[in-house]
Motif scaffolding. Sequence first.
Motif, PDB file in Angstrom:
ATOM      1  N   CYS A   6      34.140  35.797  43.492  1.00 58.27           N
ATOM      2  CA  CYS A   6      34.747  34.630  42.652  1.00 58.27           C
ATOM      3  C   CYS A   6      36.181  35.251  42.053  1.00 58.27           C
ATOM      4  CB  CYS A   6      34.044  34.181  41.552  1.00 58.27           C
ATOM      5  SG  CYS A   6      32.670  33.055  42.326  1.00 58.27           S
ATOM      6  N   THR A   8      40.663  34.940  41.170  1.00 56.25           N
ATOM      7  CA  THR A   8      41.856  34.381  41.192  1.00 56.25           C
ATOM      8  C   THR A   8      43.088  35.230  41.337  1.00 56.25           C
ATOM      9  OG1 THR A   8      40.771  32.013  40.499  1.00 56.25           O
ATOM     10  CG2 THR A   8      43.269  32.206  40.506  1.00 56.25           C
ATOM     11  N   VAL A  30      35.593  32.497  46.472  1.00 61.15           N
ATOM     12  CA  VAL A  30      35.430  31.301  45.604  1.00 61.15           C
ATOM     13  C   VAL A  30      36.930  31.488  44.741  1.00 61.15           C
ATOM     14  CG1 VAL A  30      34.527  29.851  44.091  1.00 61.15           C
ATOM     15  CG2 VAL A  30      33.320  30.972  45.581  1.00 61.15           C
ATOM     16  N   THR A  31      37.797  30.490  44.826  1.00 58.47           N
ATOM     17  CA  THR A  31      38.966  30.819  44.074  1.00 58.47           C
ATOM     18  C   THR A  31      39.455  29.575  43.452  1.00 58.47           C
ATOM     19  OG1 THR A  31      41.133  32.006  43.720  1.00 58.47           O
ATOM     20  CG2 THR A  31      40.621  30.889  45.828  1.00 58.47           C
ATOM     21  N   GLN A  32      40.465  29.478  42.462  1.00 63.96           N
ATOM     22  CA  GLN A  32      40.839  28.306  42.157  1.00 63.96           C
ATOM     23  C   GLN A  32      41.804  27.752  43.220  1.00 63.96           C
ATOM     24  OE1 GLN A  32      40.996  27.027  38.688  1.00 63.96           O
ATOM     25  NE2 GLN A  32      39.627  28.598  37.766  1.00 63.96           N
ATOM     26  N   GLN A  61      37.479  26.313  47.379  1.00 68.39           N
ATOM     27  CA  GLN A  61      38.387  26.307  46.208  1.00 68.39           C
ATOM     28  C   GLN A  61      37.978  24.951  45.269  1.00 68.39           C
ATOM     29  OE1 GLN A  61      42.143  26.618  48.696  1.00 68.39           O
ATOM     30  NE2 GLN A  61      42.628  27.450  46.764  1.00 68.39           N
ATOM     31  N   ILE A  65      32.753  23.315  39.105  1.00 65.04           N
ATOM     32  CA  ILE A  65      31.883  24.033  39.552  1.00 65.04           C
ATOM     33  C   ILE A  65      30.407  23.647  38.842  1.00 65.04           C
ATOM     34  CG2 ILE A  65      32.973  25.975  40.566  1.00 65.04           C
ATOM     35  CD1 ILE A  65      31.936  27.580  38.270  1.00 65.04           C
ATOM     36  N   ILE A  83      26.633  37.703  42.713  1.00 65.69           N
ATOM     37  CA  ILE A  83      27.875  37.062  42.731  1.00 65.69           C
ATOM     38  C   ILE A  83      28.843  38.051  41.974  1.00 65.69           C
ATOM     39  CG2 ILE A  83      29.385  35.092  42.026  1.00 65.69           C
ATOM     40  CD1 ILE A  83      26.760  33.264  42.355  1.00 65.69           C
ATOM     41  N   VAL A  85      32.412  38.276  39.865  1.00 67.98           N
ATOM     42  CA  VAL A  85      33.151  37.523  39.233  1.00 67.98           C
ATOM     43  C   VAL A  85      34.382  38.623  38.626  1.00 67.98           C
ATOM     44  CG1 VAL A  85      33.740  35.564  37.457  1.00 67.98           C
ATOM     45  CG2 VAL A  85      31.609  35.778  38.514  1.00 67.98           C
ATOM     46  N   TYR A  88      38.077  34.958  37.661  1.00 70.49           N
ATOM     47  CA  TYR A  88      37.895  33.712  38.315  1.00 70.49           C
ATOM     48  C   TYR A  88      38.617  32.616  37.533  1.00 70.49           C
ATOM     49  CZ  TYR A  88      36.060  29.370  40.467  1.00 70.49           C
ATOM     50  OH  TYR A  88      35.527  28.281  40.989  1.00 70.49           O
ATOM     51  N   ILE A  92      30.987  30.015  33.962  1.00 74.57           N
ATOM     52  CA  ILE A  92      29.981  30.133  35.135  1.00 74.57           C
ATOM     53  C   ILE A  92      28.795  29.438  34.572  1.00 74.57           C
ATOM     54  CG2 ILE A  92      28.321  31.661  36.450  1.00 74.57           C
ATOM     55  CD1 ILE A  92      31.470  31.883  37.218  1.00 74.57           C
ATOM     56  N   ASN A 104      25.081  37.492  38.115  1.00 75.45           N
ATOM     57  CA  ASN A 104      26.686  37.309  38.306  1.00 75.45           C
ATOM     58  C   ASN A 104      27.253  38.447  37.641  1.00 75.45           C
ATOM     59  OD1 ASN A 104      27.718  34.246  38.809  1.00 75.45           O
ATOM     60  ND2 ASN A 104      25.320  34.722  38.917  1.00 75.45           N
TER      61      ASN A 104
END
Length: 185
Positions: A6, A8, A30-32, A61, A65, A83, A85, A88, A92, A104
């Motif tokens: 995750c 961005t 996973v990104t914005q 995207q 979440i 996960i 991060v 991101y 979370i 995470n």
Amino acid sequence: MLLVFCGTPRFAVPTLERLDGAGHSIPLAVTQPDRPRGRGMEVSASPVKDAAMRLGIAVVQPATIKNNAEFRDQLAAIRPDAIIVVGYGRIIPQWMIDLPRFGNLNLHASLLPKYRGAAPIQWAIASGESVTGVTTMRIDAGLDTGDILMQCEIPIAAEDTAETLGPKLASIGADLMVETLRGLD
């Protein structure tokens, strides 16, 4: 390890690339959502989306979440070991924190507990620090309050700005995340 990534911003890209290069399986980034950027306000993808697509990693995207059942089911079906991060840009949720066996793991651009939250690189420079670094930590419900796993420090040169220091921290942070995962494994 089986990972979900995750992130961005450009700062997150070296970590994604090094994790992939280290042989970790990353089926999902996973990104914005794509957003208007620049003078022309043209809609463009995040640096992480561009990197993931170049690496052949599927990208999602989600607009939200926390209460997103479809996204939750998608992550649960992957059953990641961790996960990762990195910048991101979303808090979370607890269900996501609890999902993977190693939790995470976050790469933060400061020597925590100093400069929690946003703009840690800028705050270190503005505060006149002579040393900064990166921290890998396990995410919990607080803001950058989870258990610190590893840290690596570097000097701040007199001529450093956030523009010059950011890439240095991103690079050492990527290596530190690979080392952190090796240690957890």
